[in-house]
Every structure is written in structure tokens, then in C-alpha cells.
Design a protein around this motif. Structure first.
Motif, short mmCIF file in Angstrom:
data_model
loop_
_atom_site.label_atom_id
_atom_site.label_comp_id
_atom_site.label_asym_id
_atom_site.label_seq_id
_atom_site.Cartn_x
_atom_site.Cartn_y
_atom_site.Cartn_z
N ARG A 148 0.83 -1.20 0.00
CA ARG A 148 0.00 0.00 0.00
C ARG A 148 0.86 1.25 0.00
O ARG A 148 1.89 1.33 0.69
CB ARG A 148 -0.92 0.00 1.22
CG ARG A 148 -1.96 1.13 1.19
CD ARG A 148 -2.96 0.95 2.29
NE ARG A 148 -4.03 1.92 2.23
CZ ARG A 148 -5.30 1.67 2.51
NH1 ARG A 148 -5.66 0.44 2.84
NH2 ARG A 148 -6.22 2.60 2.44
N TRP B 70 -1.94 9.77 5.48
CA TRP B 70 -3.39 9.73 5.61
C TRP B 70 -3.90 8.40 5.06
O TRP B 70 -3.52 7.99 3.95
CB TRP B 70 -4.04 10.89 4.87
CG TRP B 70 -5.53 10.89 4.92
CD1 TRP B 70 -6.33 11.34 5.93
CD2 TRP B 70 -6.41 10.36 3.92
NE1 TRP B 70 -7.65 11.15 5.62
CE2 TRP B 70 -7.73 10.55 4.39
CE3 TRP B 70 -6.23 9.75 2.68
CZ2 TRP B 70 -8.85 10.16 3.66
CZ3 TRP B 70 -7.33 9.35 1.95
CH2 TRP B 70 -8.63 9.55 2.44
N ILE B 71 -4.75 7.72 5.81
CA ILE B 71 -5.24 6.41 5.42
C ILE B 71 -6.76 6.39 5.47
O ILE B 71 -7.37 6.77 6.48
CB ILE B 71 -4.69 5.29 6.34
CG1 ILE B 71 -3.17 5.20 6.23
CG2 ILE B 71 -5.33 3.95 5.99
CD1 ILE B 71 -2.65 4.77 4.88
N GLU C 157 -9.37 4.01 5.99
CA GLU C 157 -9.38 2.67 6.55
C GLU C 157 -10.32 1.71 5.80
O GLU C 157 -10.04 0.51 5.68
CB GLU C 157 -9.78 2.72 8.03
CG GLU C 157 -8.81 3.49 8.92
CD GLU C 157 -7.46 2.79 9.09
OE1 GLU C 157 -7.36 1.60 8.73
OE2 GLU C 157 -6.52 3.44 9.58
N GLY C 158 -11.43 2.22 5.30
CA GLY C 158 -12.40 1.33 4.67
C GLY C 158 -12.29 1.25 3.15
O GLY C 158 -13.10 0.58 2.51
N GLN D 93 -11.56 0.02 -0.28
CA GLN D 93 -11.42 -1.36 -0.75
C GLN D 93 -11.52 -1.40 -2.27
O GLN D 93 -12.17 -0.55 -2.87
CB GLN D 93 -12.52 -2.26 -0.18
CG GLN D 93 -12.54 -2.37 1.33
CD GLN D 93 -13.75 -3.15 1.82
OE1 GLN D 93 -14.70 -3.38 1.09
NE2 GLN D 93 -13.71 -3.54 3.10
N ASP E 71 -14.47 7.92 5.92
CA ASP E 71 -13.02 8.10 5.83
C ASP E 71 -12.64 9.48 5.31
O ASP E 71 -11.44 9.83 5.31
CB ASP E 71 -12.41 7.04 4.90
CG ASP E 71 -12.39 5.67 5.55
OD1 ASP E 71 -12.43 5.60 6.79
OD2 ASP E 71 -12.34 4.67 4.81
#
Length: 202
Positions: free
Chosen positions: A66, A119-120, A122-123, A125, A147
Motif C-alpha cells: 500500500r 493519511w489512510i 481505513e475502509g 477497498q 473516511d
């Protein structure tokens, strides 16, 4: 440019062939690109969903982690600006391997920008599958509104600014850049050229 993004209760029930389709064009000339890229989008109570359908005769995708620089190889991208000023927006990328890149962009609109990869979302996909026909890849992408910091869940009638992109390497190593709303440059970070994403609930 404007894309009408319609609401659905459950994305698993969506017939993507019935969702409004748009096509990418050469990022500089706005001509038809070497390979076709089309996308569709819809939204649910908690997420934006995008499906890319990409003609691809030569996949270049070696990265596995990632936030590696996926933009140096084949990739599809979307930039989301819920605020409309072009100075703060989110960048999402997906490689043919399904590897993710996400970043918060602070653009000073003078050619300089800060890309915050710490910065991430999280959800965030994505799933990449082969299309029904050989030579096509399908990317199914989910971006949760939760997010997107203070942007929150859009209301019906909300208008965000956005753009959709693709980078593709051919067999000769030539890179091809395409966009939904062409920027006129080999540069995707031109928020002045973003189009509108209109959230509709009927």
C-alpha cells in the motif's frame, strides 16, 4: 462536465449495465485513447462505489505494498474534492493487482502541492477481476464517506468536484494518460479542470 451519481440501497443489487457510463479521453488532447476505459458510479448510505472497465493488452504491475508509487505503473485513479475549492482533495489509486494508494492532497494551485500519504482511508477497498471478454480488467472500488474526514455523507443534491484517471503502459514502454475531464497537461493535479459529481436520490 457533470456525472449524475444515483443512490442505491444495496450495491450488491446494482445492475452496473444500467448505471450511467462515462469514458476516459486522452488527458492532453481529449481524443479517444489507445485503449478504452469506461466507468460507472453510484452511492449508498455509507460509501461511494465506482466500477472501472479497462481494455488492457499489456499489464504492468509489480508493486505489492500500500502507498507505493503505483502511478509509476498501470493504475486507475479518482480524485475527490468534497469542498470545491481545489486546495484540499483526496487521491485514490488501484493497481491491476488490487494494491491501494490513498493520500490527502493540499494543492496551492501554483504548481506546488503536498501529498500526505500518511493519511489512510481505513475502509477503502477494491477488487480487480477479469472482464467477460479477454483483454479487459474490471475494478470495483468502495470509498466510505466516513473516511473523508469532515466531508461527511453527502445529501441528495450535493455536488462534489472530482476527476477520474488512468495510466497505462503499452508494450513499447510508452505511457498513456487518460482522464474523464482532460486537464490539457500530462498532470492529473489540475483541480481547476475537475468536473462535478452530483449525488441524486430518487
Amino acid at each position: 462536465m457533470r456525472y449524475i451519481c444515483r443512490y442505491t440501497d444495496e450495491v450488491s443489487r446494482v445492475k452496473w449495465e444500467d448505471v450511467q457510463v462515462s469514458y476516459l479521453r486522452d488527458v492532453v488532447s481529449a481524443d479517444a485513447p489507445r485503449l478504452e476505459t469506461r466507468f460507472r458510479a453510484c452511492w449508498t448510505a455509507d460509501s461511494l462505489h465506482i466500477r472501472y472497465e479497462c481494455e488492457d493488452d499489456h499489464v504492468v504491475s509489480t508493486m505489492t505494498r500500500r502507498d507505493e508509487p503505483l502511478y509509476e505503473e498501470d493504475v486507475v485513479e479518482v480524485f475527490l474534492d468534497p469542498f470545491g475549492g481545489g486546495t484540499t482533495y483526496y487521491e485514490f489509486e488501484i493497481s491491476p493487482r488490487g494494491v491501494l494508494f490513498d493520500a490527502l492532497i493540499h494543492n496551492r494551485l501554483d504548481g506546488n502541492k503536498d501529498v500526505v500519504t500518511s493519511w489512510i482511508a481505513e475502509g477503502f477497498q477494491a477488487e480487480v477481476t477479469k472482464g467477460i471478454d479477454d483483454g479487459w480488467l474490471v475494478y470495483d472500488v468502495r470509498i466510505p464517506f466516513a473516511d473523508l474526514d469532515e466531508a461527511g455523507v453527502p445529501h441528495a443534491g450535493a455536488v462534489w468536484h472530482w476527476n477520474v484517471f488512468r495510466i497505462d503502459d503499452d508494450r513499447d514502454g510508452v505511457r498513456h494518460y487518460s482522464a474523464w475531464s482532460p486537464t490539457g497537461l500530462v498532470n492529473f493535479h489540475v483541480p481547476q479542470q475537475f468536473g462535478e459529481l452530483v449525488f441524486v436520490k430518487e
